[in-house]
Design a protein around this motif. Structure first.
Motif, mmCIF file in Angstrom:
data_model
loop_
_atom_site.group_PDB
_atom_site.id
_atom_site.type_symbol
_atom_site.label_atom_id
_atom_site.label_comp_id
_atom_site.label_asym_id
_atom_site.label_seq_id
_atom_site.Cartn_x
_atom_site.Cartn_y
_atom_site.Cartn_z
ATOM 1 N N LYS A 1 -41.857 -26.827 55.482
ATOM 2 C CA LYS A 1 -41.051 -28.042 55.467
ATOM 3 C C LYS A 1 -41.674 -29.067 56.400
ATOM 4 C CE LYS A 1 -36.397 -29.751 55.658
ATOM 5 N NZ LYS A 1 -34.990 -29.438 55.691
ATOM 6 N N LEU A 2 -41.778 -30.291 55.931
ATOM 7 C CA LEU A 2 -42.383 -31.376 56.693
ATOM 8 C C LEU A 2 -41.379 -32.498 56.895
ATOM 9 C CD1 LEU A 2 -45.736 -31.587 54.719
ATOM 10 C CD2 LEU A 2 -45.394 -30.477 56.910
ATOM 11 N N GLY A 3 -41.652 -33.316 57.884
ATOM 12 C CA GLY A 3 -40.854 -34.519 58.089
ATOM 13 C C GLY A 3 -41.306 -35.597 57.115
ATOM 14 N N VAL A 4 -40.451 -36.568 56.862
ATOM 15 C CA VAL A 4 -40.756 -37.638 55.916
ATOM 16 C C VAL A 4 -41.944 -38.471 56.406
ATOM 17 C CG1 VAL A 4 -39.824 -39.694 54.785
ATOM 18 C CG2 VAL A 4 -38.375 -37.714 55.133
ATOM 19 N N GLU A 5 -42.092 -38.607 57.717
ATOM 20 C CA GLU A 5 -43.153 -39.447 58.265
ATOM 21 C C GLU A 5 -44.497 -38.722 58.396
ATOM 22 O OE1 GLU A 5 -41.281 -37.134 61.432
ATOM 23 O OE2 GLU A 5 -40.398 -38.490 59.984
ATOM 24 N N ASP A 6 -44.562 -37.428 58.134
ATOM 25 C CA ASP A 6 -45.808 -36.673 58.267
ATOM 26 C C ASP A 6 -46.804 -37.089 57.195
ATOM 27 O OD1 ASP A 6 -44.877 -35.226 60.432
ATOM 28 O OD2 ASP A 6 -44.125 -33.572 59.200
ATOM 29 N N THR A 7 -48.077 -37.255 57.632
ATOM 30 C CA THR A 7 -49.143 -37.601 56.685
ATOM 31 C C THR A 7 -50.041 -36.414 56.391
ATOM 32 O OG1 THR A 7 -50.508 -38.399 58.502
ATOM 33 C CG2 THR A 7 -49.159 -40.035 57.338
ATOM 34 N N PHE A 8 -49.933 -35.350 57.212
ATOM 35 C CA PHE A 8 -50.667 -34.120 56.960
ATOM 36 C C PHE A 8 -49.831 -32.952 57.448
ATOM 37 C CE2 PHE A 8 -51.787 -35.198 61.266
ATOM 38 C CZ PHE A 8 -51.848 -33.991 61.916
ATOM 39 N N CYS A 9 -50.105 -31.785 56.893
ATOM 40 C CA CYS A 9 -49.363 -30.566 57.241
ATOM 41 C C CYS A 9 -49.875 -30.028 58.571
ATOM 42 C CB CYS A 9 -49.526 -29.512 56.146
ATOM 43 S SG CYS A 9 -48.705 -27.951 56.531
ATOM 44 N N PHE A 10 -48.980 -29.827 59.519
ATOM 45 C CA PHE A 10 -49.393 -29.326 60.838
ATOM 46 C C PHE A 10 -49.772 -27.857 60.802
ATOM 47 C CE2 PHE A 10 -44.799 -28.922 60.595
ATOM 48 C CZ PHE A 10 -44.573 -27.634 61.017
ATOM 49 N N LYS A 11 -49.426 -27.139 59.724
ATOM 50 C CA LYS A 11 -49.761 -25.722 59.620
ATOM 51 C C LYS A 11 -51.120 -25.500 58.962
ATOM 52 C CE LYS A 11 -48.173 -21.273 57.924
ATOM 53 N NZ LYS A 11 -47.220 -20.571 57.104
#
Length: 189
Positions: free
Chosen positions: A9-19
């Motif tokens: 699950k990502l935030g709406v403002e994320d531009t790339f996956c932190f995982k």
């Protein structure tokens, strides 16, 4: 919003996956609204969650790098040298009855392979030195019971003129016969 590669699950403002580091495309307003509505109403079913997990396992499985014949042979040679040194030390330093030596050697060999293959190391000292490890088909650590079966199934690989060991060269996942029998793979770390 969820990552299309790993499903986290990502935030709406994320531009790339932190995982996994995958680029995240910006969803349209309609996609965000439908996702929020579905999660609010509770329409994201157990099946969708299971399919995300299955997709994650598939991606992980396709990313596994299997160890080849020569890496496995190197690990076996290292383990063999260690075993000979250990055996000579036991025979020379400890007065053990000849009948008991065979049983003791068999038991220690079984424990060495089964315990280390199922440990957090996921392999023997030879495998650790060669940078490879034993895992199940999903890349996870194997149990002691599976490691025990894998150890004893080496007999089948040897019985057919060692062809069971040479199967590593020809199989897609570079599995020997005893690996196939126990649903294991040897992967590069």
């Amino acid at each position: 919003m969820f990552c299309s590669k790993c499903g986290i699950k990502l935030g709406v403002e994320d531009t790339f996956c932190f995982k996994c580091g995958a680029n995240v495309s910006v969803p349209t307003v309609g996609e965000v609204q439908s996702e929020v509505a579905a999660s609010f109403i509770g329409e994201i079913s157990h099946n969708q969650t299971r399919s995300t997990r299955a997709r994650n396992l598939y991606n992980q499985r396709s990313e596994l790098s299997y160890a080849g014949f020569w890496q496995r042979t190197g690990a076996t040679i290292i383990d063999l040298v260690l075993w000979i040194a250990f055996s000579l030390t036991i025979v020379l330093l400890m007065p053990i009855d000849e009948e008991l030596i065979t049983f003791t050697g068999f038991f220690i060999s079984w424990m060495y392979y089964a315990l280390l293959d199922s440990s957090s190391w996921q392999g023997t000292i030879g495998k650790k030195v060669m940078g490879i490890s034993v895992s199940d088909l999903d890349g996870e650590r194997i149990s002691f019971l599976r490691a025990t079966f894998r150890y004893f199934f080496h007999i089948f690989s040897a019985l057919i003129l060692y062809i069971g060991f040479l199967m590593v060269i020809f199989t897609q996942k570079k599995q020997a016969l005893h690996d196939m029998m126990t649903s294991c793979v040897i992967v590069k770390k």
